[in-house]
Structure formats: structure tokens, C-alpha cells
Design a protein around this motif. Structure first.
Motif, PDB file in Angstrom:
ATOM      1  N   ASP A  55     106.444   0.026 -11.097  1.00 48.44           N
ATOM      2  CA  ASP A  55     107.117   1.253 -11.532  1.00 48.44           C
ATOM      3  C   ASP A  55     106.143   2.223 -12.197  1.00 48.44           C
ATOM      4  O   ASP A  55     106.158   3.422 -11.928  1.00 48.44           O
ATOM      5  CB  ASP A  55     108.257   0.907 -12.500  1.00 48.44           C
ATOM      6  N   LYS A  56     105.278   1.699 -13.067  1.00 44.01           N
ATOM      7  CA  LYS A  56     104.345   2.605 -13.761  1.00 44.01           C
ATOM      8  C   LYS A  56     103.410   3.266 -12.765  1.00 44.01           C
ATOM      9  O   LYS A  56     103.121   4.456 -12.852  1.00 44.01           O
ATOM     10  CB  LYS A  56     103.530   1.830 -14.811  1.00 44.01           C
ATOM     11  N   ILE A  57     102.924   2.486 -11.797  1.00 45.69           N
ATOM     12  CA  ILE A  57     102.032   3.046 -10.783  1.00 45.69           C
ATOM     13  C   ILE A  57     102.786   4.101  -9.984  1.00 45.69           C
ATOM     14  O   ILE A  57     102.279   5.193  -9.722  1.00 45.69           O
ATOM     15  CB  ILE A  57     101.523   1.919  -9.854  1.00 45.69           C
ATOM     16  N   SER A  58     104.029   3.791  -9.648  1.00 44.02           N
ATOM     17  CA  SER A  58     104.827   4.719  -8.854  1.00 44.02           C
ATOM     18  C   SER A  58     105.032   6.043  -9.598  1.00 44.02           C
ATOM     19  O   SER A  58     104.982   7.113  -8.991  1.00 44.02           O
ATOM     20  CB  SER A  58     106.178   4.075  -8.534  1.00 44.02           C
ATOM     21  N   GLU A  59     105.201   5.969 -10.890  1.00 43.50           N
ATOM     22  CA  GLU A  59     105.361   7.210 -11.678  1.00 43.50           C
ATOM     23  C   GLU A  59     104.103   8.070 -11.585  1.00 43.50           C
ATOM     24  O   GLU A  59     104.179   9.289 -11.411  1.00 43.50           O
ATOM     25  CB  GLU A  59     105.605   6.875 -13.157  1.00 43.50           C
ATOM     26  N   GLU A  60     102.948   7.425 -11.708  1.00 42.42           N
ATOM     27  CA  GLU A  60     101.695   8.199 -11.639  1.00 42.42           C
ATOM     28  C   GLU A  60     101.495   8.797 -10.256  1.00 42.42           C
ATOM     29  O   GLU A  60     100.988   9.904 -10.104  1.00 42.42           O
ATOM     30  CB  GLU A  60     100.493   7.324 -12.010  1.00 42.42           C
ATOM     31  N   ILE A  61     101.896   8.045  -9.226  1.00 42.93           N
ATOM     32  CA  ILE A  61     101.781   8.570  -7.864  1.00 42.93           C
ATOM     33  C   ILE A  61     102.623   9.832  -7.739  1.00 42.93           C
ATOM     34  O   ILE A  61     102.156  10.858  -7.208  1.00 42.93           O
ATOM     35  CB  ILE A  61     102.228   7.505  -6.833  1.00 42.93           C
ATOM     36  N   ALA A  62     103.822   9.782  -8.267  1.00 41.29           N
ATOM     37  CA  ALA A  62     104.698  10.956  -8.189  1.00 41.29           C
ATOM     38  C   ALA A  62     104.047  12.150  -8.885  1.00 41.29           C
ATOM     39  O   ALA A  62     104.024  13.265  -8.359  1.00 41.29           O
ATOM     40  CB  ALA A  62     106.048  10.644  -8.829  1.00 41.29           C
ATOM     41  N   ARG A  63     103.430  11.908 -10.049  1.00 44.25           N
ATOM     42  CA  ARG A  63     102.780  13.006 -10.769  1.00 44.25           C
ATOM     43  C   ARG A  63     101.594  13.546  -9.966  1.00 44.25           C
ATOM     44  O   ARG A  63     101.362  14.746  -9.900  1.00 44.25           O
ATOM     45  CB  ARG A  63     102.284  12.533 -12.133  1.00 44.25           C
ATOM     46  N   ALA A  64     100.830  12.632  -9.372  1.00 41.62           N
ATOM     47  CA  ALA A  64      99.652  13.066  -8.606  1.00 41.62           C
ATOM     48  C   ALA A  64     100.068  13.985  -7.455  1.00 41.62           C
ATOM     49  O   ALA A  64      99.424  14.992  -7.176  1.00 41.62           O
ATOM     50  CB  ALA A  64      98.890  11.860  -8.082  1.00 41.62           C
ATOM     51  N   ALA A  85      90.631   7.101   2.749  1.00 48.36           N
ATOM     52  CA  ALA A  85      91.647   8.125   2.436  1.00 48.36           C
ATOM     53  C   ALA A  85      91.197   9.497   2.919  1.00 48.36           C
ATOM     54  O   ALA A  85      91.997  10.305   3.388  1.00 48.36           O
ATOM     55  CB  ALA A  85      91.918   8.161   0.934  1.00 48.36           C
ATOM     56  N   SER A  86      89.897   9.748   2.850  1.00 51.78           N
ATOM     57  CA  SER A  86      89.400  11.073   3.235  1.00 51.78           C
ATOM     58  C   SER A  86      89.517  11.298   4.743  1.00 51.78           C
ATOM     59  O   SER A  86      89.350  12.423   5.212  1.00 51.78           O
ATOM     60  CB  SER A  86      87.949  11.248   2.786  1.00 51.78           C
ATOM     61  N   LEU A  87      89.814  10.249   5.492  1.00 50.25           N
ATOM     62  CA  LEU A  87      89.995  10.410   6.947  1.00 50.25           C
ATOM     63  C   LEU A  87      91.416  10.838   7.297  1.00 50.25           C
ATOM     64  O   LEU A  87      91.666  11.302   8.404  1.00 50.25           O
ATOM     65  CB  LEU A  87      89.683   9.099   7.672  1.00 50.25           C
ATOM     66  N   VAL A  88      92.335  10.680   6.369  1.00 48.83           N
ATOM     67  CA  VAL A  88      93.730  11.021   6.694  1.00 48.83           C
ATOM     68  C   VAL A  88      94.322  12.065   5.747  1.00 48.83           C
ATOM     69  O   VAL A  88      95.497  12.420   5.876  1.00 48.83           O
ATOM     70  CB  VAL A  88      94.632   9.760   6.701  1.00 48.83           C
ATOM     71  N   ALA A  89      93.542  12.553   4.790  1.00 44.62           N
ATOM     72  CA  ALA A  89      94.047  13.580   3.874  1.00 44.62           C
ATOM     73  C   ALA A  89      92.873  14.407   3.362  1.00 44.62           C
ATOM     74  O   ALA A  89      91.761  13.899   3.241  1.00 44.62           O
ATOM     75  CB  ALA A  89      94.781  12.950   2.703  1.00 44.62           C
ATOM     76  N   ARG A  90      93.147  15.657   3.091  1.00 43.78           N
ATOM     77  CA  ARG A  90      92.091  16.540   2.606  1.00 43.78           C
ATOM     78  C   ARG A  90      91.895  16.403   1.089  1.00 43.78           C
ATOM     79  O   ARG A  90      90.836  16.709   0.564  1.00 43.78           O
ATOM     80  CB  ARG A  90      92.444  17.984   2.955  1.00 43.78           C
ATOM     81  N   ARG A  91      92.917  15.949   0.403  1.00 42.32           N
ATOM     82  CA  ARG A  91      92.842  15.740  -1.047  1.00 42.32           C
ATOM     83  C   ARG A  91      93.615  14.470  -1.379  1.00 42.32           C
ATOM     84  O   ARG A  91      94.781  14.355  -1.022  1.00 42.32           O
ATOM     85  CB  ARG A  91      93.524  16.897  -1.813  1.00 42.32           C
ATOM     86  N   PHE A  92      92.939  13.536  -2.033  1.00 39.99           N
ATOM     87  CA  PHE A  92      93.643  12.311  -2.441  1.00 39.99           C
ATOM     88  C   PHE A  92      93.540  12.183  -3.956  1.00 39.99           C
ATOM     89  O   PHE A  92      92.673  12.792  -4.585  1.00 39.99           O
ATOM     90  CB  PHE A  92      93.032  11.086  -1.755  1.00 39.99           C
ATOM     91  N   SER A  93      94.434  11.411  -4.531  1.00 39.17           N
ATOM     92  CA  SER A  93      94.329  11.070  -5.949  1.00 39.17           C
ATOM     93  C   SER A  93      94.162   9.578  -6.081  1.00 39.17           C
ATOM     94  O   SER A  93      94.656   8.819  -5.236  1.00 39.17           O
ATOM     95  CB  SER A  93      95.575  11.516  -6.719  1.00 39.17           C
ATOM     96  N   VAL A  94      93.463   9.169  -7.116  1.00 45.30           N
ATOM     97  CA  VAL A  94      93.298   7.751  -7.417  1.00 45.30           C
ATOM     98  C   VAL A  94      94.227   7.415  -8.576  1.00 45.30           C
ATOM     99  O   VAL A  94      94.289   8.162  -9.556  1.00 45.30           O
ATOM    100  CB  VAL A  94      91.835   7.443  -7.830  1.00 45.30           C
ATOM    101  N   VAL A  95      94.969   6.330  -8.444  1.00 48.14           N
ATOM    102  CA  VAL A  95      95.784   5.839  -9.558  1.00 48.14           C
ATOM    103  C   VAL A  95      95.214   4.488  -9.969  1.00 48.14           C
ATOM    104  O   VAL A  95      95.249   3.525  -9.191  1.00 48.14           O
ATOM    105  CB  VAL A  95      97.271   5.703  -9.168  1.00 48.14           C
ATOM    106  N   THR A  96      94.645   4.442 -11.173  1.00 50.87           N
ATOM    107  CA  THR A  96      93.965   3.228 -11.612  1.00 50.87           C
ATOM    108  C   THR A  96      94.694   2.592 -12.797  1.00 50.87           C
ATOM    109  O   THR A  96      95.849   2.947 -13.076  1.00 50.87           O
ATOM    110  CB  THR A  96      92.481   3.535 -11.950  1.00 50.87           C
ATOM    111  N   THR A  97      94.016   1.682 -13.471  1.00 50.67           N
ATOM    112  CA  THR A  97      94.652   0.941 -14.567  1.00 50.67           C
ATOM    113  C   THR A  97      94.509   1.695 -15.899  1.00 50.67           C
ATOM    114  O   THR A  97      95.383   2.462 -16.274  1.00 50.67           O
ATOM    115  CB  THR A  97      94.007  -0.455 -14.682  1.00 50.67           C
ATOM    116  N   LEU A  98      93.363   1.518 -16.579  1.00 49.04           N
ATOM    117  CA  LEU A  98      93.205   2.091 -17.917  1.00 49.04           C
ATOM    118  C   LEU A  98      92.311   3.336 -17.902  1.00 49.04           C
ATOM    119  O   LEU A  98      91.416   3.453 -17.068  1.00 49.04           O
ATOM    120  CB  LEU A  98      92.581   1.049 -18.848  1.00 49.04           C
ATOM    121  N   SER A  99      92.551   4.216 -18.844  1.00 47.04           N
ATOM    122  CA  SER A  99      91.757   5.452 -18.886  1.00 47.04           C
ATOM    123  C   SER A  99      90.280   5.166 -19.164  1.00 47.04           C
ATOM    124  O   SER A  99      89.428   5.995 -18.865  1.00 47.04           O
ATOM    125  CB  SER A  99      92.332   6.411 -19.931  1.00 47.04           C
ATOM    126  N   VAL A 100      89.972   3.992 -19.704  1.00 46.28           N
ATOM    127  CA  VAL A 100      88.566   3.665 -19.938  1.00 46.28           C
ATOM    128  C   VAL A 100      87.785   3.639 -18.614  1.00 46.28           C
ATOM    129  O   VAL A 100      86.572   3.818 -18.584  1.00 46.28           O
ATOM    130  CB  VAL A 100      88.411   2.323 -20.688  1.00 46.28           C
TER     131      VAL A 100
END
Lengths: 251, 251, 251, 251, 251, 251
Positions: D159-168, D104-119
Motif C-alpha cells: 500500500d505504501k509503495i502504491s501511494e508513492e506510485i500514485a504521487r509520482a 524503463a527508458s525503453l518504454v517511457a520517456r520519463r520514469f520515477s523510482v519508488v524506493t525504500t528510505l530517503s537515505v
């Protein structure tokens, strides 16, 4: 304009050296008001000397502002009491340590500081870190010359400082040198000549930066990091002339 | 063993709260020597109050060591004068700010500090950075309660602090809370109960850390960062009892 | 109170050395419960040994908590499995590496770690970085003594460690020394005497920190960094006694 | 060439998803050897699951190397056991978390990770910090989907992942997205289409990076950070097939 | 797929060396399009050469994309003009400096870069810092070989580079080596053999990373760090073929 | 003394605004030499515009030095081409971005930058990081005003900038504001008045810093970070007047 320069220690000969360097750097039209902290140690070497010097230093700065100073210079390379000073004064304030380092960073990507005793090194390293300058500093080197030895035997002092400068350039990759003591004011030109790198001295650097800040009409910010102390409901009275900025801020 | 705890400000009621918390945390066999800096401000809120408090604080600490204290606690969350204190004392010294943060880092990966006034926030942030704790600190929040208001109306104070704790947990991801004022000693247990997270109070944390250091036979290092001031050839005499470590070091 | 100390490796003589050091440091009224991970390697030297030791270590810690331990010490300088341990236990947990470094940071501004083999150096550097202690660490030096050689020939071991301490002080500017292996417990006093700097040993440091945490009524935070694993809908059953904190958290 | 991919958990359906994604990404001429850690938890969520999975994972990797794998992929976004794996294997090893972030760092200067649980968030943040990627990561967000829910109801998961992507993208300034779970393999293309930013999935990223490393003839360095464990004089025998790199290194 | 590789300098023999290395690393089915910046300096040594090379380099890259290149490699170890290139191109772009360092970080925890002249060292250090790789880099060493000397006398060049590699391993703790100049393509295998550590060369590393990115369907993010320049209302026309990404973005 | 100020873009009205601000800030006795880069874009917004502007900018600076300028100001907030400029010029050089940020750091502990378009934000963030100023910067905010809109409708521009300043103060904790575009010269005083915080504008800040550097006799260091390009044996000739520092350095 008027710029005050305060020597936080009580050694008159140093105050005179400092005042001389400040007046020599000042532009036509800039009046230098020089003060000395008679309540301070004869020299500031380490945390304890610095701590004992601050109350008298703050008092001197408060008086300087009452005397009409538009900006202020703390003439100790430790930037003794800088944050407290910024919290009580209206005009901009700078320490000679921060001044010299910021000026050096304009002409070199990596500078080294050559100071007096190793007891001061950690203090300078912390100051550089807080100012965001650690990454630009190749090293902080101690010549192990006591502050007052600078005046006792300038010849010998000059040689020891010159040796450390050579090491900083050869071993640490310093591209410029910052002289780490107010007592070194006046050595810069010759040392720069001798070593072929820019050599920055803090007193003159600070005067020029404060002249610039005054010309730009800048005053010290009064919210956040340099907010003045909050008023006390009880007894405690600040020493005469201290915290003049209060009214300003409450207004 | 004997542990001294010094209140850098001159408010007796706070000194009593502090001493009480210290004695409550102390192990059987630990004697708490409590001191107050009568020369200090009634409370320490910001850089100026801190600077004015240090000389009297150092004097009190020097006396404490003469009185046989094996270790020392500076009972202000700003860790007022900590480095100067470490430079003059033989025994280990800690401020309640560093103590609470280090203890919190043992039970949580991210803690928040809830302090009194926002004027103190940058000071605490700088202290955390210098101690390497910035990365473990989720936020430093101000309740905007003046230090002395903690005693004037404990009920109201408790509520305001509790509100900030809730925000730190919900908005900043705090996993534990550090109470950012000596005046908050004694609130920890109830607030931990109420919010279901560890709540650390600095006075008791500092006492336990100093008990540990004494048991381990640790003394403050005397080379480098905490080296004592170098001797002055001229006039300047340190206030009575100051720099007792000197002999140690020259030996 | 009861404090458990677990040797993640399976070498009984080391477990005895560790238990002895722990009991020697413990306050009157503190009972030390010592455990050994018989499923672990004979010594932990590098990532692989550490990884293989963790499951047995976690199991031992879970049993220790069931046995009534109020706090826990992981007696390997790599802080093997520390975060997983904090995620399953109610009481506070510390590794001897973090314990020694945090205690050293209270008495010196820069410490060096002297450990066994260079294979451990990167692990210790990563641990220090995660704990925010990199900036306070002057160097991590390997004596190239295998862990078990510490017992095979204590005389020779002592000399090699002493040589590295001298280098750390002279070349790296260390103001204090941290002994980087559980097997070095007991050498601290003499080495401190010999080199004139504070020398911190992790087992005793950890015991004092855990006694302090228990006295303060602290438990490991259960939200965020040390949250327990989430329940599995399917088959997988945690080893006997593992994840006892679960109920706590769901409640 | 042969690349092994090991699922550290014991859920067969995930192993199949992972193998499918790996084979789909592999170049002609690359054979994918897929392994599953039957001794592991059904999913890896937090420090404890990870710690319990490592020994079986290392064993599987050792077998994979014996089976002729030239490079290895650890198919858990936590990069479970990565450093231990690099210490025992000759061929290069990567975890899908590091792989996705580096790509990801090769195609963007800032990326976000969307994972499963906050743990898992603190684990991922620590991994990114150790890899030097924290500064390039805008945020690590948890969708609060358990790993296995990804398969139970892909629609809802998507859908849940997509929502987090939108927020990121909207709140954190993410310029690209990294999918933070092996179970998300296969969602990348559609989510990239939907959100108009690059979306990187770790399994395929890891396969391409390992193909590249093998083509360049790279093997894992065996001095320093990934040195193998030092030999034990006593009893302890590494599990069958473990530490095959030893001979290499002693030679 | 098609990957373009652009030599930002105007030395044909280097362009040929680079194209050869790229084609040698490319997978079957990857077509390498090689370009040379005839408007550039004969070699890029320092900030000025780099700055003068960029416009011609960007033009060549724009043409390459028009020629159907799916991804792009900037064949200078300074990653000359990388961010501007990413701002005008649709396909992913990488410089050989970033490529080599990222690949090295997959097989070693600490790598050193051995480059040509010391004038390039600060540029490489800044690039590594921006990419988050400073912490993984043990040192950047200059062999003081001018770029073109690499071809004038390969024998001698090889020896000087080899000496620096030995110093990086012995003195800096390098676990792997990155060859810091496009002209060094082809030396990697022999130097790795000679020194027993992984040696990474940037041209081949970049080709493999771009093949991977294309296979994953990645394109350069167009929001934030690599957003294209905003349209100009007035006169200014971008050089022929420049900023082709504009339409994409406005769509 | 003579100070040159170069507008890297080709918009005459901006060059005039810049020259006016520079002359207004200059001390009596300072002559301002204003230059414009007719080969540059009409405005510099993002990496591509900056890259295309540099060669012409360097040429203008080389001419300025030949015209007798003692120091130089690059009048774009991106500090376009700063390092290359320092590598070819004898006199000190500063960009208005670095100048404004350094001056702001003298009067506030945290400042925010308010610039034009978000395409410039990552560039400014990288510049601040390289200068060590990230830690002192609360935020870099974009008003989304194109550079030339500042002149098209000053009224509206002023309002949008003012809104961002309010957000920086309220939401980001900014204690001072830095105006992030040369086109904003002249707005500082009124905005400072309106918001009650120091507002720093780069053109005047740069002029004062360069006046200071010249008075101190400082020249740009010629070893290390700003060393000039090494001579080329072959064909390549630097554009007329470029690299005048060469002789100096070889001497």
C-alpha cells in the motif's frame, strides 16, 4: 522607429564603423542613434575594461531612451553590461555577441566565434553558456589581434581572421562563423564568399533583431531577471537619467 | 598575513559589521584591512547597483594590494566584480557568495541560499552556475528584506530569514543553509542552533579560505580566464593604482 | 583544534609524507592526528583498491573522532569513501581531491589535474562531476607513474609530472595545476616556480579547509545526502566505534 | 548459460526472493547461481552499509566467476560496488538499479523510482546521473519503508509503495515506474495492473540484460573506466579469488 | 514470442542481412517477422531520407502489430521515427541505435560509434543526447562509406571501419565500439577480435532488448512522451492500420 | 524580398490566420508566399501527426523555393521537419517555435510556453533542449485546448490560455510568455496587455527573423548538421522539386 547603438569604448573611429554598419543594415524607416562612451577605455579587452565601461555605457543608454530610442544595441561583442542595461531600460536591449550567435544558430547547427584576443575568450564562453548557446558553439578562437589593430591594418587583420576561420571549419567542425568584435563589421560578406560558409557580424544582426522586437511590440520584462534596482531610502541618487524604468514598474 | 575586505557599498554601519565578522573569524596573526567603496550605492540590490559599484570597488582593491594585503575579500554576496578583481590583483580574491557556497558544499550535499530581495536571485543563480555549484544548490530563496532593513530591525529580520530557512529545509530538501547577504554576518550560529542544520555566513568563510590560500602560497593565475587587460597604445590611463599586475605579466 | 588525517593505504612511508605535509600546513594551535589503514592495499589505484580500503578507513576515522578530532582528511586523491565517512562522523570531512580542486578554483578559471595512473582518471572525472567541478577542469592527465614510484625515484617522478604539467598548460589551456596524488605532497612549490602557474597539493589544501570549517563551527549535515545508516533491527553490529553519529541524530 | 546473482546483504529470505525472481525471469537454458554476502549488513540503507558490503560482495562475485558464471547481477538497487565489480570480472556485470532504469527508458520517456528510505535517494540520484539517466527520471521517491519491512508486512508495504506510485504519476509526470529495491521483486505485475503504467523491477530486468549481453558475446571492457587495479610490487595480496581478470589483461 | 524488425529503406539485400542477424540473435521460441519499407529511399543518409521514410515505416509497424508482433525493432541506426512509432504501437519499440548504445554502456564506461557518412553524425549525436547517452559516448566517427557500399565491397568496407575503430580507441579513449549502421550487422565478432574491445551491433542488441521487455511484460507507456495523437473531429483518416493503440488508450 | 510560410496541416482557416499574421508582421517590401500542406493531417498534435506531415511539408517548401522565396517559415510550433527542411533548402528556414523562444529570450531571462495539448509538451521540451533554450524556459504548459478549438470558440480558448499564463507567471516564475501554437497568432497583444508581461507569438517572430537573415545575406550552412542527403546510385528519385540544393553543394 529609432534604434540606439552605443559603443562602450571611447574610440571615435570604431563608433563610426559601428554606426555605418548599423545604418547599412537598418530598414527604411529605421533611424539609428549612435552614441559613444567617452568615459570608457579606448577598447574593451577583458573583464577590467568591461567593468570600467559599464557606468558610462548605462548612462548613454539612459540618454538614448530619453532621446526616444525604441530599442538598444550594445556594440561590444562581450555584451558589456547587458543585464544591467535590461534592468534600467523600457525598450528591448541586445548585445552584438548574443545577436550574432542567435542569428548564426538559425542557419547552422554548430558555429565558431573568431574574436580578437584570448583574454576575451572566457568572457565569450560564459556569455554563450548563460544564453544556452554553448552546445551550438564549436569553438571560440582568438586571432590575437588587438581591437584597434583591426583599423590600423585592415589587410593584415583580414588575413589573420581568415586563418582562424579556416581552422574553425577544418579542425572544429564549424558550419558557420561569428565575427567576434564590433570592429569586424563589414568583413562578413567577403569572408563568407572566401570560405563558403555563412559569416555573421553582430552589429547588423543586432539591428535586425531589435527592429523585429520593436515591430512585435516587445519591451524588456520587468519581473525577475531584469527587474530594476529597488529604491534606496537613503542618500544615493542614481546618475542623471538612470533607472527611468522605475516609475513604469511601480505603477 | 594581511587580508583586505572591501564593502562595495557606501554604508558605514555595514562596513563595520563586515569588519567585525572578518576579525572575529581571522586566525591569530591575520590582520584584516577593511575598506569601503564611498563611490558605491548605499546597498547592492540587482544588476545596476552592482555595475555602478565595480569601478570604485576595483580601485579600493588596488589600494588594498598596495597597502600590503596578501589576499582579498569582496564583501557582497553577489560577488560583485569578482572576475575583474582577479584580473588586476596578484593575491587571491574571493567573493563572500562563492566562499559561503563552497564551504557549505563541504558539509552538505544540497544547500539553500537565503538572500534579501528577489531581484538578486537570478544573479546568485548565475554565479552558482558559473562556479559549478548549481547542482549542489537546492534553492535560492528571497526573504524580501531590503539589505538595510537587516540593521534597521534585526529582530524582525531574523524572523523573516528564519521562516525562509524553515521552508528551504522542509520544501526544498536543504541540508545546510547559506546566508545570502553580508549584512547577515553574525546570525549564523543562532540560526544553526535553531534549525539544527549547518548555517554558513560568507564573510567568515571567505576569510578562512583566503587564509588557506595565502598559507598555500597561491596567487591568482594570470593566463586565461583572469588575464589582465592588454596594454592600450592610446591615451587611456587606468585609474590610479589599477592594474598593478600588469608589470608582473609583461615580465 | 585537532584534525585527523587518514592514509587509506598501508604504506608507512606515504603516511609519514602525508603527516609531514599536514603538519607543515597546519596553523599554530592545530594538532594533526595521523592514522594509517593497515588493512588497506599498499596503494590505491582504481576502483578495487578503493573499495577494499573503505571499511578500514571508516574504522580509522571513527577512532579518530573518538580520539577528539574536530575534523577529518581522507588522504587519497580519489576521495575514497568520502560519502560514507560523512555519514558516520560528526565533524566535517574532506578528501584531498575535492580539497585541491576547490582551492584551485579560487585562483584559476580552468585547472588541470595531473595524477598517477590512467586507471584513476575516470574515478577523478566522476568525483569532479559530482562536486560540480567538471566545467572548471580542463583535463585530468595521467603521468603513468605508479603511486609508490613517487618515492622510489623522486627525481624521475618529478620530471614525468613536470612534462604532463607542460602539456596541460600548452594543450589543454590549464591556468593552474592540481597534483593528483597524496604522494606528490611537497612538490607543489617547486613545480609552481618552474611552470609559472599556481600548483595546488591536496593534503595542505584539505588541512586549511578543515581548519576553516572548524573555526566556522561547521559540522556535517545529518539529513539527506549524508544521513547515517538507519538502525538495524536484526543482528548486524557495526564495527567498533562505527556510526557514532547515530545518537546525535536520533536525539 | 550461467548468470550469477549476488545479494550484497546477509538476509537469507531476501536472497531467496531474489533468486526466485531471477529464475522466474530466466530463459530456458539459463542457469541462475545465487550467492549471499554473509559478511554484509542485514540490509543496505545508505553509504555506510554499502561501503561495508562491497568487499564481501566482490569476493562472492569472484567466486561466481570461478564457478563458471558468464555474467553477473548485483542485487541491490544502489548498484553497490558495480564499478569495482566490473574492474575484476571478465563477464558483464550489472546492478539492478541501472538495469531497471535502462529497461524503463525503453518504454517511457520519463520514469520515477519508488524506493525504500530517503537515505538512499541521493545515492540513486548520483547513480542515475553517472549513467546519463537523470534527464529521463521524473523523480526518486522514498516510501520510508525499511528494506526488511517489505517482508515483515507485505500487505502494508504494498500500500505504501502504491501511494508513492500514485504521487509520482500525478505530481511528477511519471509515465512508468521503477521499483527501487530488490525486496520489491514480484510486486511489478500487480502494481502495473493497478496503476495502468509500466512497472519495472530490477532483478528480472538485470537477468534479461545479462542474457542479452552473453548472447551478443560481450565481455566487460578492460581499458579505461573498468581497467583492473595495477599489480602491487609489495606485500598486499588480494583476497582469495579476487582480480582473476588480471592475467587476461596483462596477456 | 514474435518480434518484428522493419528496414525503413527499400533495399532488399539489406533487409535480408538484417533479418538474418535478427534471427541469429533470437532465442529459441522467438519468431522474427521481417518487413521492408518499399516506399522508402534505398538508404537512409541524413534528415531528408529519414523524414521521407517515416510514413511507410509507421505503416509497416502498424501492420506488424496486426500480424501479432509483441515488440518491434526499427532497423536504422538513426532510430528513424522511433518516437512516432512508440506513439502508435502497444508493444515496446526500439531503434538499433539506442539498442546498441545502451548495451555498450553496460560493458564500457565510454564507447565510440563508427557510422557511415558524416551527414549522419549530427543525427546520432542528437539521438544520444536525448537518450542521456552523450556523456558515455567518446565520439561519433564517420567512415565516409555510403550505406550501400557496405555490401558492394565488404572487404574494403571492413578495412575502413577498422581504421576508424583504431582511431576511436587511440585518439578518443573509446573502451568499446558501437557499429553505426544496420548494414554492419555481422562484422561485430571479427572486429572485436581484431581490436580487443567489445564491439556492439544494433540489430542483435535490439532483438535481445525486445525479448527482455516482452518477457518482463512491458508495453510502451501511453501517457506523456509517447501518448498517441488525439482524435481528429474532421476528415483526416490515418493510413490503414495506423494508430491502433487509440482504443487502448481511450478505454 | 519573398518569404514563404507553410502550414504543415491541411486546415485552410488556419492557413489564412497564419498568412494574415505573417503579412501583418512583414515589413514594407516583403512579400509573403503562403502554402498549405493538403497531404497533412487537419492539425498536428503529437509525434505521429508531425511525422505524417513532413513529406508534404518538404514538398511545399521545395516549391516555395522554386517560386523564388528567399527564406522560409514552418508554421507549426513543433518546428515540424525543420532539420530536413534546412537540409534541402538554400535560403534560411525557421520554425515558429524556435522563432518565438529565441525572440522571448531577448526580453526576458525566463519564459514559459503555453501550448495546446499535453501530447505536444515533450516535443516542445526536446526542441528547446536541442536549441539550447531549456535553461531559459521556466515551463511548458498545456491548456488542453485542441488546435482546432482555437477557432471553434476563440472566446473560451482565450480564457483557458489566459489561465495558464497566470499560472506560469505566479507558479513558475515566467517573466515572459510564448504562445505555443500557430493558431494563437493574433492573441499576443491583448494577452500581454492583460498580464503585464511580454507575450511572443511565433508567426510574426519568425517573419522578422527571416527578414533579418535575408537582409544579412545569410543562407543555410550546407556542411555538417544540415548537409543535404548524399546522392543515391540506385533507383530512388526524390519527389518533384525536392533536394534542389544538391547542385549547389556538389558544385
Amino acid at each position: 522607429m529609432r534604434i540606439s547603438i552605443v559603443n562602450p569604448n571611447s574610440t571615435r573611429s570604431m563608433t563610426e564603423t559601428i554606426a555605418l554598419a548599423a545604418r547599412h543594415a537598418a530598414a527604411r524607416g529605421t533611424e539609428i542613434l549612435a552614441y559613444q562612451n567617452d568615459a570608457g577605455p579606448v577598447s574593451i579587452e577583458g573583464h577590467v575594461d568591461g567593468a570600467l565601461a559599464v557606468p558610462g555605457l548605462l548612462h548613454a543608454l539612459a540618454i538614448a531612451e530619453r532621446d526616444g530610442a525604441d530599442a538598444h544595441v550594445i556594440a561590444c561583442f562581450d555584451d558589456t553590461g547587458l543585464e544591467a542595461a535590461r534592468s534600467i531600460l523600457k525598450g528591448p536591449v541586445i548585445g552584438i555577441g548574443e545577436a550574432a550567435a542567435r542569428m548564426a544558430s538559425l542557419v547552422a547547427r554548430r558555429f565558431s566565434v573568431v574574436t580578437t584576443l584570448s583574454v576575451s575568450v572566457p568572457i565569450l564562453e560564459d556569455n554563450l553558456a548563460r544564453a544556452g548557446l554553448s552546445g551550438l558553439c564549436a569553438s571560440v578562437r582568438a586571432s590575437e589581434l588587438p581591437v584597434l589593430a583591426l583599423e590600423a591594418d585592415p589587410e593584415a587583420a583580414n588575413d589573420k581572421i581568415s586563418e582562424e576561420i579556416a581552422r574553425a571549419i577544418d579542425q572544429d567542425g564549424a558550419e558557420a562563423i561569428v565575427l567576434g568584435c564590433a570592429g569586424m563589421a563589414g568583413l562578413a560578406a567577403e569572408l563568407s564568399e572566401r570560405h563558403g560558409v555563412p559569416v555573421v557580424e553582430g552589429v547588423s544582426a543586432a539591428v535586425k533583431l531589435m527592429e523585429g522586437a520593436v515591430t512585435l511590440g516587445l519591451k524588456t520584462a520587468k519581473r525577475g531577471g531584469y527587474a530594476p534596482p529597488s529604491p534606496k531610502d537613503q542618500g544615493f541618487v542614481y546618475p542623471d537619467g538612470m533607472v527611468p524604468a522605475r516609475a513604469e514598474v511601480e505603477a
